[in-house]
Design a protein around this motif. Structure first.
Motif, PDB file in Angstrom:
ATOM      1  N   THR A 191     -27.074   9.283  -8.492  1.00  0.00           N
ATOM      2  CA  THR A 191     -26.539   9.989  -9.653  1.00  0.00           C
ATOM      3  C   THR A 191     -25.200   9.372 -10.051  1.00  0.00           C
ATOM      4  OG1 THR A 191     -25.501  11.668  -8.241  1.00  0.00           O
ATOM      5  CG2 THR A 191     -27.709  12.160  -9.129  1.00  0.00           C
ATOM      6  N   ILE A 192     -24.735   9.742 -11.236  1.00  0.00           N
ATOM      7  CA  ILE A 192     -23.505   9.176 -11.787  1.00  0.00           C
ATOM      8  C   ILE A 192     -22.287   9.892 -11.216  1.00  0.00           C
ATOM      9  CG2 ILE A 192     -22.170   8.819 -13.902  1.00  0.00           C
ATOM     10  CD1 ILE A 192     -24.892   8.786 -15.396  1.00  0.00           C
ATOM     11  N   HIS A 193     -21.301   9.128 -10.783  1.00  0.00           N
ATOM     12  CA  HIS A 193     -19.980   9.684 -10.499  1.00  0.00           C
ATOM     13  C   HIS A 193     -19.090   9.466 -11.721  1.00  0.00           C
ATOM     14  CE1 HIS A 193     -16.415  10.131  -7.446  1.00  0.00           C
ATOM     15  NE2 HIS A 193     -16.251  10.837  -8.536  1.00  0.00           N
ATOM     16  N   GLY A 194     -18.968   8.227 -12.185  1.00  0.00           N
ATOM     17  CA  GLY A 194     -18.148   8.019 -13.364  1.00  0.00           C
ATOM     18  C   GLY A 194     -18.043   6.566 -13.753  1.00  0.00           C
ATOM     19  N   LEU A 195     -17.101   6.292 -14.649  1.00  0.00           N
ATOM     20  CA  LEU A 195     -16.797   4.938 -15.123  1.00  0.00           C
ATOM     21  C   LEU A 195     -15.283   4.804 -15.086  1.00  0.00           C
ATOM     22  CD1 LEU A 195     -18.345   2.454 -16.384  1.00  0.00           C
ATOM     23  CD2 LEU A 195     -17.486   3.280 -18.585  1.00  0.00           C
ATOM     24  N   TRP A 196     -14.796   4.023 -14.117  1.00  0.00           N
ATOM     25  CA  TRP A 196     -13.376   4.035 -13.793  1.00  0.00           C
ATOM     26  C   TRP A 196     -12.697   2.733 -14.198  1.00  0.00           C
ATOM     27  CZ3 TRP A 196     -14.072   5.569  -7.933  1.00  0.00           C
ATOM     28  CH2 TRP A 196     -14.659   6.846  -7.861  1.00  0.00           C
ATOM     29  N   PRO A 197     -11.574   2.814 -14.936  1.00  0.00           N
ATOM     30  CA  PRO A 197     -10.766   1.626 -15.191  1.00  0.00           C
ATOM     31  C   PRO A 197      -9.872   1.308 -13.993  1.00  0.00           C
ATOM     32  CG  PRO A 197      -9.795   3.510 -16.303  1.00  0.00           C
ATOM     33  CD  PRO A 197     -11.040   4.005 -15.622  1.00  0.00           C
ATOM     34  N   ASP A 198      -9.581   0.033 -13.824  1.00  0.00           N
ATOM     35  CA  ASP A 198      -8.833  -0.435 -12.659  1.00  0.00           C
ATOM     36  C   ASP A 198      -7.923  -1.580 -13.110  1.00  0.00           C
ATOM     37  OD1 ASP A 198      -9.285  -0.722  -9.306  1.00  0.00           O
ATOM     38  OD2 ASP A 198      -8.581  -2.512 -10.345  1.00  0.00           O
ATOM     39  N   ASN A 199      -6.748  -1.658 -12.522  1.00  0.00           N
ATOM     40  CA  ASN A 199      -5.757  -2.658 -12.917  1.00  0.00           C
ATOM     41  C   ASN A 199      -6.019  -4.052 -12.345  1.00  0.00           C
ATOM     42  OD1 ASN A 199      -3.989  -1.056 -14.547  1.00  0.00           O
ATOM     43  ND2 ASN A 199      -3.201  -0.089 -12.683  1.00  0.00           N
ATOM     44  N   CYS A 200      -7.261  -4.345 -12.017  1.00  0.00           N
ATOM     45  CA  CYS A 200      -7.662  -5.653 -11.491  1.00  0.00           C
ATOM     46  C   CYS A 200      -7.168  -5.883 -10.061  1.00  0.00           C
ATOM     47  CB  CYS A 200      -7.175  -6.803 -12.384  1.00  0.00           C
ATOM     48  SG  CYS A 200      -7.619  -6.637 -14.124  1.00  0.00           S
ATOM     49  N   ASP A 201      -6.624  -4.838  -9.433  1.00  0.00           N
ATOM     50  CA  ASP A 201      -6.115  -5.005  -8.068  1.00  0.00           C
ATOM     51  C   ASP A 201      -6.374  -3.790  -7.184  1.00  0.00           C
ATOM     52  OD1 ASP A 201      -4.386  -3.110  -9.092  1.00  0.00           O
ATOM     53  OD2 ASP A 201      -2.587  -4.354  -8.936  1.00  0.00           O
ATOM     54  N   GLY A 202      -7.200  -2.864  -7.650  1.00  0.00           N
ATOM     55  CA  GLY A 202      -7.487  -1.660  -6.878  1.00  0.00           C
ATOM     56  C   GLY A 202      -6.632  -0.467  -7.246  1.00  0.00           C
ATOM     57  N   THR A 203      -5.571  -0.689  -8.016  1.00  0.00           N
ATOM     58  CA  THR A 203      -4.750   0.430  -8.490  1.00  0.00           C
ATOM     59  C   THR A 203      -5.236   0.841  -9.878  1.00  0.00           C
ATOM     60  OG1 THR A 203      -3.061  -0.919  -9.590  1.00  0.00           O
ATOM     61  CG2 THR A 203      -2.772  -0.463  -7.223  1.00  0.00           C
ATOM     62  N   TYR A 204      -4.852   2.034 -10.300  1.00  0.00           N
ATOM     63  CA  TYR A 204      -5.317   2.501 -11.603  1.00  0.00           C
ATOM     64  C   TYR A 204      -4.394   3.580 -12.141  1.00  0.00           C
ATOM     65  CZ  TYR A 204      -7.168   6.379  -8.800  1.00  0.00           C
ATOM     66  OH  TYR A 204      -7.295   7.442  -7.941  1.00  0.00           O
TER      67      TYR A 204
END
Length: 265
Positions: free
Chosen positions: A67-80
């Motif tokens: 099932t879907i949890h989400g669609l997450w943006p990330d700062n290209c290094d694991g932080t957000y």
């Protein structure tokens, strides 16, 4: 190996016509240096993680599907960044979709985007408010003839469109990895099976030795609403599953929570 490029060419009931078009040679996210000149066509938080759940008890969704949890943006290094615009923390998302004529999206979400406590609406609101409001390419300024909540619909639609292209259950089953109450698997077995199909290594998460989450990582050319999603290896967290002895338990559908019924005025 299949293509590692996922193009949002078959949007589920949505043309995404309201959002401005981006040039075919728009910079790929996480591959630019310095200031991004057009934040409507290159994501400021450059990596995108399509995240899926496997809930066995209480069980959510169909027996043979993640099932879907989400669609997450990330700062290209694991932080957000998170919860970026409280003024757009929309509620009554199911009603918004119906009002905008997207009952098909809502129906899909009611099957595959499930809360383990049965409160799907609150779950959707949380995912949108925490993650969806942080996409620079979904800012209302990126739209022509913008109408309130257009960007919400694009966020939801992109999430489920990518999910449909990432059939985790089928990919694992093709490699002989199926839910079992007795059998266990190695991290390498699971990672290899998914990497073969996806084209990059996903992030695996476990709880008490049980596989319960997979994150597929992308860079994006263009807008999250209708861009090209390029499978990449994660640059931040690498997951917490052990090297061996990973349980992948069958769903006990008798424990599925009853969904809270909402109503639209």
């Amino acid at each position: 190996m299949p293509s590692t490029l996922f193009a949002l060419s078959t949007l589920l009931g949505l043309a995404a016509a309201a959002i401005e078009s981006c040039p075919a040679n728009a910079p790929i996210s996480c591959q630019t240096s310095g200031t991004i000149s057009n934040t409507c066509c290159t994501e400021v938080q450059g990596q995108v993680l399509q995240t899926q759940f496997w809930d066995s008890n209480p069980a959510t969704g169909p027996a043979k599907s993640w099932t879907i949890h989400g669609l997450w943006p990330d700062n290209c290094d694991g932080t957000y960044e998170a919860t970026c615009d409280s003024s757009r923390a929309y509620t009554d998302i199911g009603c918004i979709l119906l009002d905008k004529g997207h009952g098909d999206i809502l129906s899909y979400m009611e099957t595959y985007w499930k809360d383990y406590q049965g409160d799907d609406e609150s779950f959707w609101e949380h995912e949108w408010s925490k993650h969806g409001t942080c996409y620079s390419t979904l800012n209302p300024d990126c739209y022509s003839n913008y109408e309130k909540e257009d960007e919400l619909v694009d966020f939801l639609n992109t999430t489920i469109t990518l999910f449909k292209d990432l059939p985790t259950y089928e990919w694992l089953a093709d490699a002989g990895i199926t839910p079992s109450s007795s059998k266990t698997y190695t991290n390498a077995q699971i990672s290899s099976a998914l990497q073969k199909q996806f084209g990059a290594t996903p992030i695996l998460s476990c709880s008490s030795g049980e596989l319960n989450q997979v994150e597929y990582v992308f860079n994006v050319r263009g807008s999250v609403a209708k861009g090209q999603f390029i499978a990449v290896n994660p640059t931040g967290t690498k997951g917490n599953c052990p090297k061996s002895g990973i349980k992948y338990l069958p769903k006990d559908l008798s424990t599925t929570p009853k969904a809270n019924e909402g109503s639209c005025s």
